[in-house]
Design a protein around this motif. Structure first.
Motif, PDB file in Angstrom:
ATOM      1  N   ASN A 436       0.845  -1.183   0.000  1.00  0.00           N
ATOM      2  CA  ASN A 436       0.000   0.000   0.000  1.00  0.00           C
ATOM      3  C   ASN A 436       0.883   1.236   0.000  1.00  0.00           C
ATOM      4  OD1 ASN A 436      -2.364   1.594   0.135  1.00  0.00           O
ATOM      5  ND2 ASN A 436      -3.356   0.101   1.480  1.00  0.00           N
ATOM      6  N   TRP A 437       0.249   2.405   0.009  1.00  0.00           N
ATOM      7  CA  TRP A 437       0.958   3.669  -0.034  1.00  0.00           C
ATOM      8  C   TRP A 437       0.343   4.601   1.011  1.00  0.00           C
ATOM      9  CZ3 TRP A 437      -0.831   0.796  -3.968  1.00  0.00           C
ATOM     10  CH2 TRP A 437       0.053   0.404  -4.976  1.00  0.00           C
ATOM     11  N   ASP A 438       1.165   5.396   1.682  1.00  0.00           N
ATOM     12  CA  ASP A 438       0.673   6.412   2.608  1.00  0.00           C
ATOM     13  C   ASP A 438       1.726   7.503   2.696  1.00  0.00           C
ATOM     14  OD1 ASP A 438       0.341   7.812   5.291  1.00  0.00           O
ATOM     15  OD2 ASP A 438      -1.477   6.576   5.247  1.00  0.00           O
ATOM     16  N   SER A 439       1.419   8.644   2.142  1.00  0.00           N
ATOM     17  CA  SER A 439       2.403   9.727   2.065  1.00  0.00           C
ATOM     18  C   SER A 439       2.834  10.204   3.443  1.00  0.00           C
ATOM     19  CB  SER A 439       1.834  10.901   1.258  1.00  0.00           C
ATOM     20  OG  SER A 439       2.783  11.948   1.157  1.00  0.00           O
ATOM     21  N   TYR A 440       1.886  10.296   4.397  1.00  0.00           N
ATOM     22  CA  TYR A 440       2.252  10.756   5.734  1.00  0.00           C
ATOM     23  C   TYR A 440       3.260   9.812   6.363  1.00  0.00           C
ATOM     24  CZ  TYR A 440       2.057  11.435  10.741  1.00  0.00           C
ATOM     25  OH  TYR A 440       2.411  11.619  12.047  1.00  0.00           O
ATOM     26  N   ILE A 441       2.988   8.520   6.307  1.00  0.00           N
ATOM     27  CA  ILE A 441       3.913   7.554   6.904  1.00  0.00           C
ATOM     28  C   ILE A 441       5.253   7.586   6.184  1.00  0.00           C
ATOM     29  CG2 ILE A 441       4.355   5.091   7.256  1.00  0.00           C
ATOM     30  CD1 ILE A 441       1.391   4.705   7.793  1.00  0.00           C
ATOM     31  N   GLY A 442       5.233   7.572   4.848  1.00  0.00           N
ATOM     32  CA  GLY A 442       6.476   7.487   4.093  1.00  0.00           C
ATOM     33  C   GLY A 442       7.333   8.725   4.140  1.00  0.00           C
ATOM     34  N   ASN A 443       6.697   9.906   4.141  1.00  0.00           N
ATOM     35  CA  ASN A 443       7.463  11.137   3.978  1.00  0.00           C
ATOM     36  C   ASN A 443       7.557  12.004   5.226  1.00  0.00           C
ATOM     37  OD1 ASN A 443       8.112  10.989   1.072  1.00  0.00           O
ATOM     38  ND2 ASN A 443       5.895  11.005   0.838  1.00  0.00           N
ATOM     39  N   ALA A 460       8.396   0.849   3.374  1.00  0.00           N
ATOM     40  CA  ALA A 460       7.106   1.536   3.289  1.00  0.00           C
ATOM     41  C   ALA A 460       6.222   0.909   2.218  1.00  0.00           C
ATOM     42  CB  ALA A 460       7.307   3.022   3.019  1.00  0.00           C
ATOM     43  N   GLY A 461       6.139  -0.400   2.210  1.00  0.00           N
ATOM     44  CA  GLY A 461       5.224  -1.089   1.308  1.00  0.00           C
ATOM     45  C   GLY A 461       5.593  -0.897  -0.141  1.00  0.00           C
ATOM     46  N   TYR A 462       4.606  -0.500  -0.933  1.00  0.00           N
ATOM     47  CA  TYR A 462       4.835  -0.299  -2.368  1.00  0.00           C
ATOM     48  C   TYR A 462       5.306   1.110  -2.697  1.00  0.00           C
ATOM     49  CZ  TYR A 462       2.977  -4.810  -3.921  1.00  0.00           C
ATOM     50  OH  TYR A 462       2.796  -6.155  -4.187  1.00  0.00           O
ATOM     51  N   MET A 463       5.621   1.912  -1.684  1.00  0.00           N
ATOM     52  CA  MET A 463       6.178   3.236  -1.937  1.00  0.00           C
ATOM     53  C   MET A 463       7.641   3.089  -2.362  1.00  0.00           C
ATOM     54  SD  MET A 463       4.568   5.539   1.152  1.00  0.00           S
ATOM     55  CE  MET A 463       4.993   7.085   0.341  1.00  0.00           C
ATOM     56  N   GLY A 469      11.337   9.888  -2.410  1.00  0.00           N
ATOM     57  CA  GLY A 469      12.605  10.576  -2.586  1.00  0.00           C
ATOM     58  C   GLY A 469      13.735   9.850  -1.881  1.00  0.00           C
ATOM     59  N   THR A 470      14.555  10.595  -1.153  1.00  0.00           N
ATOM     60  CA  THR A 470      15.712   9.998  -0.475  1.00  0.00           C
ATOM     61  C   THR A 470      15.324   9.166   0.740  1.00  0.00           C
ATOM     62  OG1 THR A 470      16.013  12.022   0.827  1.00  0.00           O
ATOM     63  CG2 THR A 470      17.239  11.851  -1.240  1.00  0.00           C
ATOM     64  N   ASN A 471      14.051   9.211   1.151  1.00  0.00           N
ATOM     65  CA  ASN A 471      13.613   8.397   2.282  1.00  0.00           C
ATOM     66  C   ASN A 471      13.476   6.926   1.923  1.00  0.00           C
ATOM     67  OD1 ASN A 471      13.361  10.698   3.901  1.00  0.00           O
ATOM     68  ND2 ASN A 471      11.282  11.070   3.188  1.00  0.00           N
ATOM     69  N   ASP A 472      13.488   6.604   0.621  1.00  0.00           N
ATOM     70  CA  ASP A 472      13.313   5.220   0.190  1.00  0.00           C
ATOM     71  C   ASP A 472      14.596   4.439   0.457  1.00  0.00           C
ATOM     72  OD1 ASP A 472      12.278   2.940  -0.963  1.00  0.00           O
ATOM     73  OD2 ASP A 472      12.831   3.531  -2.999  1.00  0.00           O
ATOM     74  N   GLU A 473      14.537   3.506   1.396  1.00  0.00           N
ATOM     75  CA  GLU A 473      15.720   2.728   1.778  1.00  0.00           C
ATOM     76  C   GLU A 473      15.708   1.319   1.200  1.00  0.00           C
ATOM     77  OE1 GLU A 473      17.336   4.130   5.930  1.00  0.00           O
ATOM     78  OE2 GLU A 473      15.283   3.386   6.164  1.00  0.00           O
ATOM     79  N   MET A 474      14.534   0.832   0.804  1.00  0.00           N
ATOM     80  CA  MET A 474      14.413  -0.510   0.246  1.00  0.00           C
ATOM     81  C   MET A 474      13.041  -0.630  -0.395  1.00  0.00           C
ATOM     82  SD  MET A 474      13.467  -3.010   3.448  1.00  0.00           S
ATOM     83  CE  MET A 474      12.592  -4.127   2.348  1.00  0.00           C
TER      84      MET A 474
END
Length: 746
Positions: A436-443, A460-463, A469-474
């Motif tokens: 799933n996706w959730d901008s608040y949780i992810g960003n 963060a799931g399918y984010m 952005g740079t918050n994507d670690e895996m």
């Protein structure tokens, strides 16, 4: 020095233990129990229930037990379930027991802690409501000091609501592959007694590379707040930190700090402690430390609290995970405990330490798994303790699949989650969302929680980086290569237009190119889509798969053989792509009679492995050699191979270790009776963390028929060969999937 105290009360025994400064009274055990349809306690309690546990463990059984655990007569193709379509009446669940509180605790501060309770929990002591919580997966602390009667029995009454009444703001998602959400108190319950300052939360966060541990502490003051102008607002305190080796008790680091604690509040402290020659925590050598925090009020010890932790650095470098600076491939499976709770055979197994150890430690390590994903919902605390102690790394996932929860409550519960589970060295990935996706949780939330705990990676799931952005670690890709939810009448056309080359290791990446192109680690924590129930019947999601490949009258043995072969080949396919950072098959434990299935047969209490689990020993071996050929037994789109012709293909060697792997590969061709009709030998060397393609030429037999090609990798120094296999159709003599020899593992 710990002292053990035995307190007797109303025919029940309560065990207590004390570290100087804190006494803990366990309330685990048998409680009185009953249910009501309205929010009023029962006049009479007619049942007993164990704590921890869920309401299905009440004796006599709850009145709606059969609705929760009805076994289906047959398998029906179903994609998902709407949680709002309830077939039962939601009930209030009431737990009651008495506990004697000694006079000596009269000047102490008493807290009741419920580690996990679902859904919506209210606590009453001697008729006084002392608090409530909507949190289902994290500890709840209730100050019961003002309600306690000292030198007397105290009645504790706990009301637990139904999932139907979980408030909109609660951070508790729904799982579309669950039907029933069983309520209950499902982790430890205890009372602690301390002075007027106490350790509220604590994190020991390691840095092996720097040889130090960062300690973050929240100290709770129970002094009354400022009432009159000029009254005190703060009190001075001293906090002593001590790190010991868990097994020897040897002290390897100490620190003392002083500060002020705000009255009737929590105050944050942070410090770092250097360790003498720190020992690394790894799955092969899970070395543990004990971190102890002592709080002094006016030089008087008022609380002492300790946790276990391990010195390990888990991070990422490019597309790969690293453990203590070295590349680290994750191999394992998934645990869906919340789904298992609605399994008719679950009973009290989830709280049986020996059963859990066999499930989580002994069986995984027997087939070279080093990792597990705790999926769509977390587990009781002692499950994590076992993984800490014996060495299994975990991706720890919140029950967030379908959206549920308000931002501020999600922040509160996720923050509590990190504080409560963050000392476990086994947990290396926080998993915030599933598919799933959730901008608040992810960003917003994940970057905030990375400040609290910088020692782990967030998923963060399918984010992906497009949303984070740079918050994507895996990333967590789920390459289900043969998902078939259409009606059976459409299957032939579907596979004709979408042929699947099962077993072709260099192919099958159409639709999954993002895995290859990504710049962050790819953890494939779901794949397969070939689930069975433990009696050998297809699951709700895979009925058409088996009907297509085997026909509608396939036996359980035939279904299990296809499942084992399919999963072996798909695991080989994923492991052959060396840019994938981890592979976790789905699923090691789930609800029998559900949408998916696990790798066991017969009664789950015996944990009897299925053929699929036995073949995992080979396809998950850290060093292995696989055959790169499309299957001819089950796939229907390939023409037969020409008798007497030359078959050219590659052997694919893979190596997850930081050293060369070398040995010989014996290729054996077996006919339909299991007779070996040809053999040949190939030498191979596989570089550290690498992949080796070894071209081969096999002379096919002149006799038409169904054949089994086996590759045995005999590694130098290895105890047993690692096997790969492919079925070959030579000529037109083969008319059915039954015309092949089935190789059975001992």
């Amino acid at each position: 020095m710990k002292r053990i105290i035995l307190i007797m009360c109303c025919f029940l025994s309560v065990f207590a233990w004390a570290d100087d400064g804190r006494t803990t009274i366990s309330l685990n055990g048998e409680w009185d129990f009953d249910q009501t349809e309205h929010a009023f306690p029962p006049r009479k309690y007619t049942r007993k229930i164990p704590v921890p546990g869920l309401v299905h463990l009440a004796r006599p059984k709850i009145s709606q037990y059969e609705k929760f655990f009805k076994k289906p007569d047959g398998v029906e193709l179903v994609e998902q379930f709407n949680f709002l379509e309830r077939d039962y009446t939601p009930m209030y669940n009431w737990y009651k027991r008495k506990v004697f509180i000694d006079e000596k605790f009269k000047d102490e501060q008493l807290f009741l802690t419920i580690k996990k309770s679902q859904y919506v929990t209210r606590v009453f002591v001697n008729g006084h409501q002392v608090g409530s919580s909507m949190e289902c997966y994290t500890p709840m602390d209730f100050n019961i000091t003002s309600a306690v009667k000292y030198g007397s029995d105290n009645e504790i009454l706990i009301q637990v609501g139904d999932r139907a009444w979980l408030p909109s703001e609660a951070a508790g998602g729904t799982d579309k592959e669950k039907v029933h959400y069983l309520p209950g108190i499902w982790d430890d319950v205890f009372i602690t007694a301390t002075g007027k300052m106490r350790v509220d939360k604590i994190l020991f966060l390691p840095s092996l590379a720097k040889g130090l541990v960062t300690v973050k502490t929240l100290v709770r003051s129970l002094y009354p707040p400022q009432m009159l102008y000029g009254d005190k607002m703060k009190d001075s305190c001293k906090i002593e930190f001590c790190v010991k080796e868990k097994t020897t008790g040897q002290v390897v680091g100490k620190k003392v700090i002083e500060g002020e604690v705000k009255r009737d509040n929590r105050t944050y402290f942070e410090t770092s402690i250097s360790l003498d020659n720190p020992k690394a925590w790894t799955p092969d050598s899970p070395f543990l430390y004990e971190g102890e925090v002592s709080v002094y009020d006016q030089d008087e010890l008022v609380d002492r609290y300790s946790v276990n932790f391990g010195m390990r650095d888990f991070s990422r470098k490019g597309k790969f995970f690293t453990l203590n600076g070295d590349k680290f491939y994750l191999r394992g499976s998934n645990i869906t405990l919340q789904r298992f709770f609605e399994d008719p055979d679950c009973q009290a197994l989830a709280w049986d330490r020996e059963w859990v150890k066999k499930l989580m430690i002994d069986l995984p390590k027997s087939i070279d798994w080093n990792a597990m994903r705790i999926c769509v919902g977390i587990v009781p605390d002692f499950w994590y303790d076992l993984c800490d102690e014996y060495g299994i790394v975990l991706q720890n996932e919140w029950l967030y699949w379908q959206n549920h929860g308000w931002d501020e409550q999600v922040r509160k519960e996720y923050t509590n989650w990190v504080w409560s589970d963050g000392n476990h060295p086994s947990i290396v990935i926080w998993d915030a969302i599933n598919e799933n996706w959730d901008s608040y949780i992810g960003n917003t939330l994940i970057p905030e929680l990375k400040e609290l705990d910088p020692t782990r990676i967030w998923d963060a799931g399918y984010m992906t980086s497009d949303q984070m952005g740079t918050n994507d670690e895996m990333d967590e890709p789920h390459p289900y290569r043969a998902l078939t939810l259409m009606h059976s009448s459409e299957l032939n056309d579907y596979f004709k237009n979408n042929p699947y080359n099962l077993g072709a290791l260099h192919e099958n990446w159409v639709g999954f190119s993002s895995i290859l192109d990504a710049g962050v680690p790819q953890l494939v924590n779901e794949y397969g889509w070939i689930w069975l129930w433990r009696d050998g019947r297809p699951s709700k999601l895979t009925l058409n798969n088996y009907n297509y490949y085997l026909g509608e009258n396939a036996t359980p043995a035939q279904c299990r053989e296809l499942q084992a072969y399919w999963l072996q080949l798909e695991t080989e396919w994923l492991r052959s792509e060396r840019s994938v950072g981890g592979i976790l098959a789905f699923c090691h434990l789930t609800n029998n009679y559900g949408f998916t299935g696990d790798w066991f047969i017969n009664d789950i209490k015996d944990l009897q492995p299925s053929p699929a689990f036995r073949w995992f020993k080979h396809c998950f071996a850290p060093t292995a050699v696989f055959i790169d050929l499309t299957d001819h037994r089950y796939t229907k789109h390939l023409p037969a191979l020409k008798p007497g012709s030359d078959l050219v293909f590659n052997l694919v060697g893979v190596n997850d270790l930081n050293k060369d792997s070398s040995g010989k590969v014996l290729l054996k061709l077996l006919d339909e009776k299991g007779t070996i009709i040809s053999t040949q030998e190939e030498s191979i060397v596989i570089e550290p963390f690498g992949k080796r393609l070894q071209p081969c030429l096999l002379k096919l037999p002149s006799k038409a028929g169904g054949y089994l090609l086996i590759a045995e990798y005999h590694e130098k120094g290895g105890a047993k060969p690692v096997l790969s296999r492919r079925y070959l159709k030579v000529g037109d003599a083969v008319t059915s999937f039954k015309d092949y020899f089935e190789y059975t593992l001992n």
